[in-house]
Design a protein around this motif. Sequence first.
Motif, mmCIF file in Angstrom:
data_model
loop_
_atom_site.group_PDB
_atom_site.id
_atom_site.type_symbol
_atom_site.label_atom_id
_atom_site.label_comp_id
_atom_site.label_asym_id
_atom_site.label_seq_id
_atom_site.Cartn_x
_atom_site.Cartn_y
_atom_site.Cartn_z
ATOM 1 N N ALA A 46 0.819 -1.212 0.000
ATOM 2 C CA ALA A 46 0.000 0.000 0.000
ATOM 3 C C ALA A 46 0.854 1.265 0.000
ATOM 4 O O ALA A 46 0.542 2.245 -0.686
ATOM 5 C CB ALA A 46 -0.936 -0.010 1.204
ATOM 6 N N GLY A 47 1.933 1.276 0.778
ATOM 7 C CA GLY A 47 2.784 2.455 0.825
ATOM 8 C C GLY A 47 3.415 2.762 -0.519
ATOM 9 O O GLY A 47 3.512 3.924 -0.929
ATOM 10 N N GLY A 48 3.842 1.704 -1.234
ATOM 11 C CA GLY A 48 4.429 1.902 -2.556
ATOM 12 C C GLY A 48 3.429 2.448 -3.555
ATOM 13 O O GLY A 48 3.765 3.284 -4.401
ATOM 14 N N ILE A 49 2.171 1.992 -3.461
ATOM 15 C CA ILE A 49 1.134 2.491 -4.358
ATOM 16 C C ILE A 49 0.860 3.963 -4.078
ATOM 17 O O ILE A 49 0.756 4.788 -5.006
ATOM 18 C CB ILE A 49 -0.152 1.651 -4.212
ATOM 19 C CG1 ILE A 49 0.104 0.206 -4.686
ATOM 20 C CG2 ILE A 49 -1.299 2.277 -5.014
ATOM 21 C CD1 ILE A 49 -1.036 -0.739 -4.379
ATOM 22 N N ALA A 50 0.738 4.318 -2.802
ATOM 23 C CA ALA A 50 0.479 5.713 -2.448
ATOM 24 C C ALA A 50 1.609 6.614 -2.933
ATOM 25 O O ALA A 50 1.372 7.701 -3.481
ATOM 26 C CB ALA A 50 0.317 5.839 -0.931
ATOM 27 N N TYR A 51 2.830 6.155 -2.740
ATOM 28 C CA TYR A 51 3.999 6.928 -3.183
ATOM 29 C C TYR A 51 3.991 7.066 -4.702
ATOM 30 O O TYR A 51 4.253 8.139 -5.251
ATOM 31 C CB TYR A 51 5.263 6.221 -2.697
ATOM 32 C CG TYR A 51 6.537 7.022 -2.818
ATOM 33 C CD1 TYR A 51 6.528 8.404 -2.945
ATOM 34 C CD2 TYR A 51 7.769 6.379 -2.771
ATOM 35 C CE1 TYR A 51 7.710 9.126 -3.039
ATOM 36 C CE2 TYR A 51 8.958 7.087 -2.859
ATOM 37 C CZ TYR A 51 8.927 8.460 -3.002
ATOM 38 O OH TYR A 51 10.096 9.171 -3.095
ATOM 39 N N GLY A 52 3.652 5.989 -5.387
ATOM 40 C CA GLY A 52 3.585 6.047 -6.837
ATOM 41 C C GLY A 52 2.510 6.988 -7.345
ATOM 42 O O GLY A 52 2.725 7.744 -8.300
#
Length: 446
Positions: free
Chosen positions: A110-116
């Motif tokens: 989830a954190g990687g998606i938000a950052y992306g």
Amino acid sequence: MKLAILGGGGFRVPLVYGALLGDRAEGRVTDVVLHDLDAARLDAVTRVLAEQAAGVPDAPAVTATTDLDEALRGADFVFSAIRVGGLEGRAADERVALAEGVLGQETVGAGGIAYGLRTVPVAVDIARRVARLAPDAWVINFTNPAGLVTEAMSRHLGNRVIGICDSPVGLGRRVARVLGGNPDEAFIDYVGLNHLGWLRGLRIGGRDELPRLLADPALLGSFEEGRLFGTDWLQSLGSIPNEYLHYYYFNREAVRAYQEAEQTRGAFLRDQQARFYAEMRRTDAPALKTWDATRAEREATYMAENREVAGAGERAEQDLESGGYEQVALALMRAVARDERATLILNVRNGTTLSALDAEAVIEVPCSVDANGAHPMAVSPLPGDATGLVCAVKAVEREVLAAADSGSSATAVKAFALHPLVDSVAVARRLVDGYREVHPGLAYLR
């Protein structure tokens, strides 16, 4: 040659400049332009670089600017290492995800998606500006999530954007040393996506030495990944995973460790770097010494929660060396600018390398590099379990790109819901709502 460093006020910029200082060959970088939105951070990093360059003859000249177009004009290479939302944004990514019981790591889940979602629109704008202001420049992308951002930029720059990461190189060097080989001479057979790949062979003198490592539990448990994953699991896999796969193979344990931690990684780095930049506001602060002490603490605490889960203890001194992304960047620039052929693990368009993915998908594989760019080398197919994971995560990346392009919150929900580490559509919906609430940059999602 002119090198523009975007995110030039970032903490790791001195690593890149240090590599440039060691390059004495003809055709080297002579001018470095640092670009950042924060003038105070630029000033701090410029001071560190000045101390690095002291006494070095013909050191690359350094200038700093908050004007992106000025930084890009006339650049031969553009090194992108931006962090949209800063470390406060990373800490928020972790906090929102962990509240829902899912991983908030900056490139995974989830954190990687938000950052992306908040980084892709900015990266695309940079790519368009490069195409307009420096059409002959090569872009080296270190901005996370590196594979996703490289793919977004490649839609505007084609093969002139190449992603780099130090994780595969660091893994390969550790394995080569354990096997008694010279890390600079070993060929690393590594395949996957950024932060989602496997070392499947390591050839020393033309001989694959990985089977010898896998057959020896004592040897296998003597380096960081062996302690992190456990020898039994590595023998079952028949390969050595990138350290970030620990978040997939031991997800429940990793999430629990992050939830129970006194401070998440992003919050730790936010506070640590805030202290560094605050110290650098003192005109009498020893810039290089202060930076080096901060860097040492940063490296020693890397992936501390995962090591706690595995009972791996403190990082061993020999494991503190990273893959040296700055050396990868330098080798890449040399190969392109001087046609000094090199073999490097890079993030590039797939072409026909992995048959399970389409030609435009950015993957992380060994590449031969020359004046015409990076060319992925032929690799054998991944096993079914790895292929399934790679395809699932690539599908998520495509939904992130679609959401960033369309501004559709429904597509953003789909990206979260399809990720293997997010186990509920309802959770995905709450994540989108939660991230929009804490990140003004996600207001474009409707």
